[in-house]
Design a protein around this motif. Structure first.
Motif, PDB file in Angstrom:
ATOM      1  N   LEU A  39       0.824  -1.213   0.000  1.00  0.00           N
ATOM      2  CA  LEU A  39       0.000   0.000   0.000  1.00  0.00           C
ATOM      3  C   LEU A  39       0.858   1.263   0.000  1.00  0.00           C
ATOM      4  CD1 LEU A  39      -2.975  -0.987   2.301  1.00  0.00           C
ATOM      5  CD2 LEU A  39      -2.811  -1.022  -0.165  1.00  0.00           C
ATOM      6  N   SER A  42       1.944   1.770  -3.575  1.00  0.00           N
ATOM      7  CA  SER A  42       0.854   2.261  -4.421  1.00  0.00           C
ATOM      8  C   SER A  42       0.529   3.719  -4.125  1.00  0.00           C
ATOM      9  CB  SER A  42      -0.346   1.328  -4.291  1.00  0.00           C
ATOM     10  OG  SER A  42      -1.468   1.970  -3.848  1.00  0.00           O
ATOM     11  N   GLU A 246      -6.191   6.808 -10.922  1.00  0.00           N
ATOM     12  CA  GLU A 246      -6.741   6.393  -9.634  1.00  0.00           C
ATOM     13  C   GLU A 246      -7.261   4.966  -9.721  1.00  0.00           C
ATOM     14  OE1 GLU A 246      -7.848   7.499  -5.652  1.00  0.00           O
ATOM     15  OE2 GLU A 246      -6.721   8.612  -7.133  1.00  0.00           O
ATOM     16  N   SER A 247      -8.024   4.688 -10.780  1.00  0.00           N
ATOM     17  CA  SER A 247      -8.635   3.361 -10.851  1.00  0.00           C
ATOM     18  C   SER A 247      -7.587   2.302 -11.184  1.00  0.00           C
ATOM     19  CB  SER A 247      -9.796   3.338 -11.844  1.00  0.00           C
ATOM     20  OG  SER A 247      -9.341   3.595 -13.125  1.00  0.00           O
ATOM     21  N   ASN A 250      -5.940   1.707  -7.803  1.00  0.00           N
ATOM     22  CA  ASN A 250      -6.909   1.052  -6.949  1.00  0.00           C
ATOM     23  C   ASN A 250      -7.041  -0.397  -7.344  1.00  0.00           C
ATOM     24  OD1 ASN A 250      -7.801   2.804  -5.076  1.00  0.00           O
ATOM     25  ND2 ASN A 250      -9.331   3.725  -6.408  1.00  0.00           N
ATOM     26  N   TYR A 251      -6.987  -0.636  -8.646  1.00  0.00           N
ATOM     27  CA  TYR A 251      -7.141  -1.987  -9.148  1.00  0.00           C
ATOM     28  C   TYR A 251      -6.016  -2.869  -8.653  1.00  0.00           C
ATOM     29  CZ  TYR A 251      -7.454  -5.740 -12.545  1.00  0.00           C
ATOM     30  OH  TYR A 251      -7.535  -6.960 -13.134  1.00  0.00           O
ATOM     31  N   GLY A 253      -3.818  -2.263  -6.120  1.00  0.00           N
ATOM     32  CA  GLY A 253      -3.825  -2.370  -4.670  1.00  0.00           C
ATOM     33  C   GLY A 253      -5.018  -3.178  -4.187  1.00  0.00           C
ATOM     34  N   GLY A 254      -6.168  -2.976  -4.826  1.00  0.00           N
ATOM     35  CA  GLY A 254      -7.396  -3.633  -4.412  1.00  0.00           C
ATOM     36  C   GLY A 254      -7.347  -5.133  -4.620  1.00  0.00           C
ATOM     37  N   LEU A 255      -6.791  -5.542  -5.751  1.00  0.00           N
ATOM     38  CA  LEU A 255      -6.659  -6.967  -6.039  1.00  0.00           C
ATOM     39  C   LEU A 255      -5.784  -7.630  -4.983  1.00  0.00           C
ATOM     40  CD1 LEU A 255      -7.906  -8.412  -8.387  1.00  0.00           C
ATOM     41  CD2 LEU A 255      -5.685  -8.448  -9.484  1.00  0.00           C
ATOM     42  N   LEU A 257      -5.314  -6.522  -1.975  1.00  0.00           N
ATOM     43  CA  LEU A 257      -6.019  -6.487  -0.701  1.00  0.00           C
ATOM     44  C   LEU A 257      -7.030  -7.623  -0.599  1.00  0.00           C
ATOM     45  CD1 LEU A 257      -5.707  -4.530   1.608  1.00  0.00           C
ATOM     46  CD2 LEU A 257      -7.677  -3.317   0.776  1.00  0.00           C
ATOM     47  N   VAL A 258      -7.729  -7.900  -1.704  1.00  0.00           N
ATOM     48  CA  VAL A 258      -8.721  -8.979  -1.697  1.00  0.00           C
ATOM     49  C   VAL A 258      -8.035 -10.318  -1.434  1.00  0.00           C
ATOM     50  CG1 VAL A 258     -10.357 -10.243  -3.111  1.00  0.00           C
ATOM     51  CG2 VAL A 258     -10.352  -7.784  -3.167  1.00  0.00           C
TER      52      VAL A 258
ATOM     53  N   GLU B   3     -16.088  -0.717 -10.288  1.00  0.00           N
ATOM     54  CA  GLU B   3     -14.722  -0.443  -9.860  1.00  0.00           C
ATOM     55  C   GLU B   3     -14.653   0.131  -8.444  1.00  0.00           C
ATOM     56  OE1 GLU B   3     -12.466   3.118 -11.280  1.00  0.00           O
ATOM     57  OE2 GLU B   3     -14.038   3.135 -12.778  1.00  0.00           O
ATOM     58  N   PHE B   5     -15.611  -1.374  -5.928  1.00  0.00           N
ATOM     59  CA  PHE B   5     -15.288  -2.442  -4.988  1.00  0.00           C
ATOM     60  C   PHE B   5     -13.824  -2.838  -5.020  1.00  0.00           C
ATOM     61  CE2 PHE B   5     -19.802  -2.667  -5.476  1.00  0.00           C
ATOM     62  CZ  PHE B   5     -20.184  -2.684  -4.153  1.00  0.00           C
ATOM     63  N   LEU B   6     -13.038  -2.127  -5.829  1.00  0.00           N
ATOM     64  CA  LEU B   6     -11.592  -2.356  -5.763  1.00  0.00           C
ATOM     65  C   LEU B   6     -10.904  -1.202  -5.059  1.00  0.00           C
ATOM     66  CD1 LEU B   6     -10.818  -4.011  -9.166  1.00  0.00           C
ATOM     67  CD2 LEU B   6     -10.531  -4.969  -6.911  1.00  0.00           C
ATOM     68  N   ASN B   7     -11.712  -0.241  -4.607  1.00  0.00           N
ATOM     69  CA  ASN B   7     -11.143   0.832  -3.810  1.00  0.00           C
ATOM     70  C   ASN B   7     -10.743   0.264  -2.444  1.00  0.00           C
ATOM     71  OD1 ASN B   7     -11.398   2.985  -1.686  1.00  0.00           O
ATOM     72  ND2 ASN B   7     -11.526   4.229  -3.527  1.00  0.00           N
ATOM     73  N   ASN B   8      -9.523   0.568  -2.019  1.00  0.00           N
ATOM     74  CA  ASN B   8      -9.013  -0.011  -0.771  1.00  0.00           C
ATOM     75  C   ASN B   8      -9.930   0.253   0.410  1.00  0.00           C
ATOM     76  OD1 ASN B   8      -6.868  -0.663  -2.275  1.00  0.00           O
ATOM     77  ND2 ASN B   8      -5.447   0.788  -1.369  1.00  0.00           N
ATOM     78  N   ILE B  11     -13.078  -1.914   0.343  1.00  0.00           N
ATOM     79  CA  ILE B  11     -12.803  -3.316   0.681  1.00  0.00           C
ATOM     80  C   ILE B  11     -12.669  -3.489   2.186  1.00  0.00           C
ATOM     81  CG2 ILE B  11     -11.133  -5.187   0.467  1.00  0.00           C
ATOM     82  CD1 ILE B  11     -10.424  -4.083  -2.267  1.00  0.00           C
ATOM     83  N   ILE B  84     -13.573  11.398  -5.810  1.00  0.00           N
ATOM     84  CA  ILE B  84     -12.746  11.476  -7.032  1.00  0.00           C
ATOM     85  C   ILE B  84     -13.316  10.554  -8.106  1.00  0.00           C
ATOM     86  CG2 ILE B  84     -10.437  11.140  -7.987  1.00  0.00           C
ATOM     87  CD1 ILE B  84      -9.319  11.553  -5.240  1.00  0.00           C
TER      88      ILE B  84
END
Lengths: 390, 321
Positions: A39, A42, A246-247, A250-251, A253-255, A257-258, B3, B5-8, B11, B84
């Motif tokens: 994180l 990112s 941003e996306s 997020n993608y 980092g989010g992946l 995180l999941v 998208e 739901f991929l925001n930290n 989640i 954002i």
């Protein structure tokens, strides 16, 4: 709670049973370390990109043909200049030039005598001796490009192969500073005319047009006006680009995180089992405390403070290790996940950023998982009857 | 896949809410058993077991309360950072009104925290006595709190799943600005009367608490909270932003205003919650000096904080907005 002897006992207990908690603390800090490194990287990249984005022009106008970006006529600039509220309308010529099938450079053609919509280019031009630069065909190159050319024995000049099969010799004027290395690393900046030749564009054709609109409440109107200039025009605003960045991060980092949630779930299960097993060992200890007059509430408090202390200790340890790993050691191994490309890499350093949002994210995800998995076992220990245990 | 739901933040928020939901579900069943079989006179094994489970319930409740409190702040922060991604939004106001679940969700969150706070106060009083005098009552309160959590989870999911990223939302100036000259204030008030009412209600609430008049306290405090909301959005907020047209309850939580919004709204709600808790336990013939003190201190902090923004603006610029 009010008396210090309670806390004295708590710390004494923790210090005495160091070995019992060592395993938990080590695994916890490792997990926190892993999550916070990712994180931190990112958020650092995001920060750098936002910083670079600030210098970018507000709007970019492209010509679309069959869903693909096609060269645009340079006389479109005059039409755009007629719109009220726009300034610094700049012709841009850029594209990728492939040295071989793996390495490439981004060619950026700039009209050095015109005003620039990109603030970085503006400062670059102001710091360049234009008379000397424009005296012959020269270019300014990024660190990565320089390193590549050096290893191929092009120290002073390079022969570009143009799409119409000719050689184009351009001298190297100077190298870009490595301050914003992520972007400028593989860039080659040269006059508009040279870039047109290298990229095989006709004289009145350019890649796109950049412009600024100083009053940001005019953005919507200007965008609509630009759009109505021609039906096959695409207008990209700075906000769209910021959203795309941003996306993207997020993608990534989010992946991560999941996936990390699965690890956390496993860890919680382990913790639950470990605390349930430990219950049988600690029963005697708790029974003695109960026998000397502690209430169930006191024991619960002791056990919880113990665990909260462990969580906070592991959090501080893990996140500070991650800080050192990312911002001092520059995240070996891990950085490739984010930076990706093997193209002319000469990435300087991650900008240190302490993002409280990220820190609280890490803290919350870990505290929730840790404390909720020890809650029931700890209660089971605390309600042990002294008579049964002793 | 949206998208969002991929925001930290989203989640982590959903993960924490899910864990808390599971804990609440566990506590819910235990609580029902206690409500059904509790009999203090009995010496059966079941009664002994229930007494022990009471401790588990209060531990879980403390845990949920602490995390809900942190998660409320986190939620507001998350909403703000989502602005954002969501087209048209410039602060939390736009994001929270992206669909009709947002505002009720925020309200349910506050109510949940209040209910848990009430439970914890009752629990504290209950454990101090020897014979669990408040057990039935506190178990009912806990049951209500847990039901609120279930409701909140439903709203959480409905809210996040129904945010459509392709549809632009309104920004705060469109939501709270003076639209077509219509008066947004309740009871047909104007700003001058609103401020008179604000300070009068503040003094009345403090006096009511000091005079220990519980009905009056409840009445004035609730009215004060409602009037405060309008006063902050339509008057004090403009001084925080130093812009007479900027009317928004959310923007003040952003970095540009040093996150002061958290303190402003936090002090108001803490004052309100503790004041109401003092009223409720007073009806049960208990005294709690701390709740009383916190309530007075907290709403006073709120009033001083809001007024000082106006005062400093006047001292610096020599005019009012």
């Amino acid at each position: 709670m009010k008396n210090n002897s309670f806390f004295y006992f708590l710390t004494l207990n923790l210090l005495k049973e160091k070995r019992r908690y060592a395993g938990i603390v080590i695994i916890s800090s490792l997990l926190i370390f892993l999550l916070s490194s990712v994180l931190f990287i990112s958020s650092s990249i995001k920060q750098t990109l936002n910083y670079t984005l600030k210098a970018q022009p507000d709007f970019i106008v492209q010509n679309i043909k069959g869903g693909k970006v096609a060269p645009i006529n340079s006389n479109m600039v005059n039409k755009i200049l007629n719109i009220y509220g726009v300034e610094k309308v700049t012709k841009r010529v850029y594209g990728r030039y492939f040295f071989d099938d793996k390495y490439s450079t981004l060619i950026v053609g700039v009209d050095f005598l015109d005003e620039q919509s990109n603030k970085n280019l503006e400062t670059l031009i102001n710091s360049t001796d234009l008379k000397q630069f424009l005296s012959k065909e020269q270019m300014i190159i990024g660190q990565g490009v320089k390193n590549y050319l050096k290893t191929h024995y092009y120290n002073l000049e390079y022969n570009f192969l143009t799409p119409d099969g000719q050689m184009k010799n351009i001298k190297i004027f100077k190298t870009l500073s490595s301050k914003s290395a992520i972007i400028s690393n593989d860039e080659t900046i040269m006059p508009l005319k040279s870039a047109q030749k290298v990229l095989g564009l006709k004289e009145n054709k350019i890649t796109d047009i950049a412009l600024n609109v100083p009053n940001d409440s005019e953005w919507q109107t200007v965008k609509a006006k630009l759009q109505s200039l021609n039906f096959n025009i695409r207008v990209i605003s700075k906000k769209d680009m910021q959203k795309a960045y941003e996306s993207l991060f997020n993608y990534k980092g989010g992946l991560f995180l999941v996936l990390f949630l699965i690890v956390i779930a496993t860890f919680s299960l382990l913790l639950y089992l470990r605390y349930t097993l430990a219950a049988s060992l600690e029963r005697k200890e708790i029974a003695i405390l109960r026998a000397v007059g502690w209430s169930i509430k006191d024991v619960l408090k002791l056990k919880f403070l113990e665990n909260i202390f462990l969580v906070i200790f592991a959090f501080i340890l893990g996140s500070s290790l991650a800080y050192i790993f990312v911002f001092v050691l520059n995240a070996p191994l891990l950085k490739n996940i984010f930076l990706g490309g093997s193209n002319l890499t000469n990435f300087a350093k991650f900008t240190p950023v302490v993002d409280y949002g990220v820190l609280s994210t890490i803290f919350i995800i870990f505290t929730v998982a840790f404390l909720s998995s020890v809650l029931i076992p700890v209660w089971k220990i605390a309600v042990t009857e002294p008579k049964e245990a002793l | 896949m949206n998208e969002l739901f991929l925001n930290n933040y989203v989640i982590v928020y959903l993960f924490s809410e899910t864990v808390l939901f599971l804990m609440a579900l566990y506590a819910f069943f235990k609580d029902i058993v206690i409500l059904k079989y509790w009999d203090f006179e009995s010496f059966s094994a079941r009664q002994l077991k229930l007494e022990k489970q009471g401790y588990l319930l209060s531990t879980i409740a403390t845990f949920i309360f602490a995390l809900k409190f942190i998660l409320l702040i986190y939620f507001v922060y998350m909403i703000d950072s989502l602005s954002i991604i969501i087209p048209g939004a410039m602060c939390g106001a736009g994001v929270i009104s992206a669909n009709s679940y947002g505002m009720p969700l925020l309200f349910i969150k506050l109510t949940t925290i209040f209910t848990f706070l009430l439970f914890l106060t009752l629990n504290n009083l209950d454990l101090k006595a020897k014979n669990y005098p408040l057990l039935k009552l506190k178990s009912w309160v806990l049951l209500a709190a847990l039901l609120l959590i279930f409701l909140e989870s439903f709203f959480d999911l409905s809210y996040l799943f129904n945010i459509d990223l392709s549809v632009p939302v309104s920004c705060c100036s469109a939501l709270f600005g003076n639209l077509e000259g219509a008066n947004p204030l309740p009871f047909g008030l104007n700003i001058k009367n609103l401020l008179i009412l604000y300070y009068t209600l503040y003094i009345a609430s403090v006096l009511a608490i000091l005079l220990e008049n519980r009905f009056l306290t409840a009445f004035t405090l609730i009215l004060f909270a409602i009037i405060s909301y309008y006063a902050v959005v339509y008057f004090f907020g403009t001084y925080i932003y130093q812009l007479p047209t900027h009317k928004c309850p959310f923007c003040m939580m952003q970095k540009e205003y040093y996150y002061v919004g958290y303190l402003v709204w936090g002090s108001l709600f803490i004052g309100l919650f503790f004041g109401l808790i003092w009223v409720i336990i007073g009806f049960l013939k208990y005294k709690n000096k701390t709740a009383k003190q916190i309530a007075i201190a907290s709403i006073s902090l709120f009033v001083v904080l809001c007024s000082s923004y106006v005062l400093f603006y006047y001292l610096k610029n020599g005019v009012f907005l």
